[in-house]
Enzyme design. Structure first.
Site, mmCIF file in Angstrom:
data_model
loop_
_atom_site.group_PDB
_atom_site.id
_atom_site.type_symbol
_atom_site.label_atom_id
_atom_site.label_comp_id
_atom_site.label_asym_id
_atom_site.label_seq_id
_atom_site.Cartn_x
_atom_site.Cartn_y
_atom_site.Cartn_z
ATOM 1 N N LYS A 218 0.829 -1.205 0.000
ATOM 2 C CA LYS A 218 0.000 0.000 0.000
ATOM 3 C C LYS A 218 0.872 1.267 0.000
ATOM 4 O O LYS A 218 2.080 1.188 0.241
ATOM 5 C CB LYS A 218 -0.923 -0.041 1.222
ATOM 6 N N GLU B 121 -8.871 -10.645 -8.354
ATOM 7 C CA GLU B 121 -8.004 -9.512 -7.994
ATOM 8 C C GLU B 121 -6.763 -9.459 -8.889
ATOM 9 O O GLU B 121 -6.323 -8.368 -9.280
ATOM 10 C CB GLU B 121 -7.604 -9.613 -6.511
ATOM 11 N N ASN C 218 -1.973 -0.109 6.887
ATOM 12 C CA ASN C 218 -1.451 -1.401 7.351
ATOM 13 C C ASN C 218 -0.574 -2.103 6.319
ATOM 14 O O ASN C 218 -0.448 -3.326 6.312
ATOM 15 C CB ASN C 218 -2.602 -2.300 7.819
ATOM 16 N N HIS D 288 -1.962 -5.566 1.298
ATOM 17 C CA HIS D 288 -3.246 -6.225 1.045
ATOM 18 C C HIS D 288 -2.941 -7.595 0.467
ATOM 19 O O HIS D 288 -1.978 -7.738 -0.286
ATOM 20 C CB HIS D 288 -4.076 -5.431 0.028
ATOM 21 N N TYR E 145 -12.090 -3.265 -3.860
ATOM 22 C CA TYR E 145 -12.695 -3.178 -2.525
ATOM 23 C C TYR E 145 -14.223 -3.114 -2.567
ATOM 24 O O TYR E 145 -14.844 -2.600 -1.629
ATOM 25 C CB TYR E 145 -12.131 -1.966 -1.783
#
Ligand code: CMP
Length: 142
Positions: A11, A128, A114, A117, A51
């Site tokens: 990320k 994905e 965080n 992913h 998402y």
């Protein structure tokens, strides 16, 4: 042997903090194989596609804003039990449950920022991967 493919995203916080190499090395050291890799700006359309199941949740807008704010790194990974192993290496989403030794446990205190992913099941891994990579961008080698 359960050979699987999965998608990992480093990320924007992981890219900004200079943790790309640290994060990739953990999958490599485990014995998982990289079959696709690129740095890119995540478009809003693609972030919303990835998402989609989170749409309507209180954190959704913040998550989309964050994921499209700066570059990300997309990594396609292949290996024995790759889906669950990658999630184990990443650590839990909740920072209070992500244990030291995992990526999130070692480097993050926040549920949104965080670092990584990863796909959570075979079906989502394939859909994905298709959002981030065209078939010819994925390599097949021994
Ligand atoms: P990720 O594994 O990318 O999947 C969904 C993301 O939503 C998650 O990591 C977090 O970055 C983000 N998020 C933010 N708040 C929450 C929350 N309360 N519960 C779950 N995910 C959250």
């Amino acid at each position: 042997m359960v050979l699987e493919r999965t998608l990992v995203l480093v990320k924007p916080d992981g890219v900004e903090r200079g943790l790309i190499g640290e994060i990739i090395s953990r999958y490599e050291r485990k014995g998982l194989k990289l079959i696709g890799l690129k740095l890119l700006n995540f478009s809003r359309v693609k972030a919303e596609e990835l998402y989609a199941i989170h749409k309507g949740r209180p954190y959704y807008e913040k998550l989309i804003e964050f994921m499209t704010s700066k570059p990300i790194v997309a990594i396609a990974i292949k290996g024995n039990n790759a889906i669950d192993l990658v999630r184990l290496i990443n650590g839990e989403t909740d920072p209070l449950k992500s244990v030291p030794g995992s990526i999130r446990g070692d480097f993050s205190t926040d549920i949104t920022y965080n670092l990584v992913h990863a796909s959570d099941c075979k079906e989502n891994a394939e859909s994905e991967l298709a959002i981030l990579f065209s078939p010819e961008e994925l390599c097949s080698y021994n």
